[in-house]
Design a protein around this motif. Sequence first.
Motif, short mmCIF file in Angstrom:
data_model
loop_
_atom_site.label_atom_id
_atom_site.label_comp_id
_atom_site.label_asym_id
_atom_site.label_seq_id
_atom_site.Cartn_x
_atom_site.Cartn_y
_atom_site.Cartn_z
N ASN A 134 0.85 -1.19 0.00
CA ASN A 134 0.00 0.00 0.00
C ASN A 134 0.88 1.24 0.00
OD1 ASN A 134 -1.37 2.26 1.76
ND2 ASN A 134 -3.04 1.04 0.92
N PRO A 135 0.58 2.25 -0.80
CA PRO A 135 1.48 3.41 -0.90
C PRO A 135 1.66 4.17 0.40
CG PRO A 135 -0.60 3.84 -2.04
CD PRO A 135 -0.57 2.37 -1.71
N VAL A 136 0.62 4.20 1.25
CA VAL A 136 0.73 4.94 2.51
C VAL A 136 1.56 4.16 3.52
CG1 VAL A 136 -0.55 5.92 4.45
CG2 VAL A 136 -1.44 6.16 2.12
N THR A 137 1.21 2.90 3.72
CA THR A 137 1.90 2.12 4.76
C THR A 137 3.32 1.75 4.36
OG1 THR A 137 0.81 0.14 3.85
CG2 THR A 137 -0.21 1.19 5.75
N THR A 138 3.55 1.52 3.07
CA THR A 138 4.92 1.18 2.66
C THR A 138 5.84 2.39 2.80
OG1 THR A 138 6.24 0.09 0.97
CG2 THR A 138 4.71 1.76 0.21
N LYS A 186 13.39 3.64 -7.26
CA LYS A 186 14.41 2.92 -8.03
C LYS A 186 13.91 1.55 -8.48
CE LYS A 186 16.96 0.77 -4.17
NZ LYS A 186 16.05 1.11 -3.08
N ASP A 187 12.86 1.05 -7.82
CA ASP A 187 12.29 -0.24 -8.20
C ASP A 187 10.95 -0.07 -8.91
OD1 ASP A 187 14.40 -1.66 -6.98
OD2 ASP A 187 13.46 -1.43 -5.02
N TYR A 188 10.76 1.07 -9.54
CA TYR A 188 9.46 1.40 -10.14
C TYR A 188 8.99 0.33 -11.11
CZ TYR A 188 6.16 3.74 -13.26
OH TYR A 188 5.07 4.06 -14.03
N ASP A 189 9.84 -0.06 -12.06
CA ASP A 189 9.42 -1.02 -13.09
C ASP A 189 9.03 -2.37 -12.48
OD1 ASP A 189 9.71 0.73 -15.20
OD2 ASP A 189 11.83 0.22 -15.50
N TYR A 190 9.86 -2.85 -11.55
CA TYR A 190 9.58 -4.15 -10.94
C TYR A 190 8.31 -4.08 -10.09
CZ TYR A 190 9.99 -8.40 -8.21
OH TYR A 190 9.73 -9.61 -7.61
N ASP A 191 8.20 -3.04 -9.27
CA ASP A 191 7.02 -2.91 -8.40
C ASP A 191 5.75 -2.84 -9.23
OD1 ASP A 191 8.62 -2.93 -6.17
OD2 ASP A 191 8.70 -0.75 -5.97
N ARG A 192 5.83 -2.14 -10.35
CA ARG A 192 4.65 -2.04 -11.20
C ARG A 192 4.30 -3.39 -11.80
NH1 ARG A 192 4.10 2.07 -16.40
NH2 ARG A 192 1.83 1.85 -16.69
N SER A 193 5.30 -4.21 -12.11
CA SER A 193 5.05 -5.51 -12.73
C SER A 193 4.36 -6.49 -11.77
CB SER A 193 6.36 -6.12 -13.23
OG SER A 193 7.19 -6.52 -12.16
N ILE A 194 4.55 -6.30 -10.46
CA ILE A 194 3.92 -7.20 -9.48
C ILE A 194 2.76 -6.52 -8.75
CG2 ILE A 194 6.06 -8.51 -9.15
CD1 ILE A 194 6.38 -7.05 -6.45
N ASP A 195 2.32 -5.37 -9.28
CA ASP A 195 1.20 -4.63 -8.69
C ASP A 195 1.48 -4.19 -7.25
OD1 ASP A 195 -0.39 -4.80 -10.97
OD2 ASP A 195 -1.10 -6.79 -10.41
N LYS A 196 2.74 -3.87 -6.99
CA LYS A 196 3.11 -3.35 -5.68
C LYS A 196 2.91 -1.84 -5.72
CE LYS A 196 6.91 -3.37 -2.34
NZ LYS A 196 8.30 -3.82 -2.07
N ARG A 197 1.94 -1.34 -4.96
CA ARG A 197 1.50 0.05 -5.10
C ARG A 197 2.30 0.98 -4.20
NH1 ARG A 197 -3.39 0.80 -3.25
NH2 ARG A 197 -3.80 2.63 -4.55
N THR A 198 3.53 1.26 -4.62
CA THR A 198 4.31 2.30 -3.96
C THR A 198 3.78 3.66 -4.42
OG1 THR A 198 5.96 2.37 -5.71
CG2 THR A 198 6.34 0.81 -3.91
N VAL A 199 4.30 4.72 -3.83
CA VAL A 199 3.86 6.06 -4.23
C VAL A 199 4.21 6.32 -5.70
CG1 VAL A 199 4.21 8.53 -3.85
CG2 VAL A 199 4.01 6.99 -1.90
N SER A 200 5.39 5.86 -6.14
CA SER A 200 5.78 6.06 -7.54
C SER A 200 4.83 5.36 -8.50
CB SER A 200 7.20 5.55 -7.76
OG SER A 200 8.13 6.35 -7.08
N VAL A 201 4.43 4.14 -8.14
CA VAL A 201 3.51 3.39 -9.00
C VAL A 201 2.13 4.04 -8.99
CG1 VAL A 201 2.34 1.18 -9.31
CG2 VAL A 201 4.78 1.23 -8.72
N THR A 202 1.70 4.51 -7.84
CA THR A 202 0.36 5.07 -7.70
C THR A 202 0.22 6.44 -8.35
OG1 THR A 202 0.09 3.87 -5.60
CG2 THR A 202 -1.45 5.67 -6.05
N LEU A 203 1.19 7.32 -8.08
CA LEU A 203 1.10 8.70 -8.57
C LEU A 203 1.83 8.91 -9.88
CD1 LEU A 203 1.65 10.75 -5.28
CD2 LEU A 203 -0.51 10.00 -6.30
N GLY A 204 2.77 8.03 -10.19
CA GLY A 204 3.66 8.25 -11.31
C GLY A 204 4.97 8.83 -10.81
N PRO A 205 6.07 8.54 -11.48
CA PRO A 205 7.40 8.97 -11.00
C PRO A 205 7.53 10.47 -10.80
CG PRO A 205 7.61 7.34 -12.75
CD PRO A 205 6.17 7.72 -12.70
N ASP A 206 7.05 11.27 -11.74
CA ASP A 206 7.22 12.72 -11.63
C ASP A 206 6.51 13.28 -10.40
OD1 ASP A 206 8.72 12.74 -13.94
OD2 ASP A 206 7.03 13.20 -15.25
#
Length: 397
Positions: A134-138, A186-206
């Motif tokens: 989850n982007p908040v808890t992670t 730094k793990d944006y591509d991998y996290d996105r591939s496994i549906d790991k919703r970090t802030v970068s995956v959720t909001l986009g890198p920029d």
Amino acid sequence: MSISRHNTGVSAALGALASQVHPVFMLPPVAASWFGAILVGEFTLLPGILFSATVFFGVYTAHVKDGYVDFYLRGEDDDHPMTRRGCHLCIAGATLGFVLCTVALVGLVDATVLVFTIPGWMLGYFHAPQLDMNPVTTTLGYPLGIALSILGGYYVQTGVLTATPLAFAGVLVFVLAGIKIIDDAKDYDYDRSIDKRTVSVTLGPDAAFRLAYALIGAGLFFVVAGSITGVFPPFAAVAAVPFALVVVLARATPPRHATMMLVRGSYVFLALLVVAVAFRPLSGIPLPDIGVFGPYTYLVTEVLFGTVAAVVLFRAGRDAIRRTVRTIAVVYPVAYVWDWYTLEVGVFEIPLRTGVELIGIPLEEHIFMVVVPAFVLAIHETLGSDERPPSTETETE
């Protein structure tokens, strides 16, 4: 069954156990617990040792559990030094150590210490595979652990909480949350591939990078504001300066290098905060009085900030300079009328000025109406023109 995956024997088992001690991430929470104690002034060793031990066992549990999940459940890591059974035994042993130290603290202080110990252990144990999806808890898990370490370290010494430890804990939550967002990028591509919703995956890198640096900037601002209001010692504001420089430099680097710089910079930041609290340099020393310039004081400050604005604008390029000049030309007439009116009705006075007036207002006010927007626009143009480093790096730890 052996604890180590690669060898057998006592030395191999001890090596596997030691492999889960990661100083880069384990030292800050333990140090933060002692920082909370130092905030008290004179502190007692036994409760401090017991609480720092609970922090150590909680973070150790988190490292073992995280490695276990990444290797055995997710297949994210290529290798792991411990067997499945070894991981389970380590988690059980660290949890037992945590429970024993916590029980001792309850007997030594009171049951309220559970508020600062149990949540910390839960943040570590449930980080993977629950909270890190989850982007908040992670993002907030590690910063909240640091905050609990500061608050708990203070509480076990005093039995109460005051504004100072709460403020320090809040500042570090902001700063470390920003660093964590950049670290996850730094793990944006991998996290996105496994549906790991970090802030970068959720909001986009920029957007994630903008949020990260905004959080860090807010944390540093609150340190300065706390020093001005007396919540923090005066030297705390000085502690923010080197870290702010690191942040500026890190902004132009890729996520992995930015994380390395920011993590190490945060160590220096925390160390200087310890110095500020433990030794209180600058306390009792009055602020430098720039009024020694007499009637030229206002003018000197304008020259200083105007020089900075000019340098930054020159770095931003000709287009930025043209846009700034055009904007100031449009804003200037409005600012002139506003300035004249506020002076005319007595909203404010300017005692430390040359006394020279030009078309109804002081000379310094004319310069002010150029320098201030130029300074603001110089920063704006720099932030807009700097190319952010590649935010997607297919790297895994």
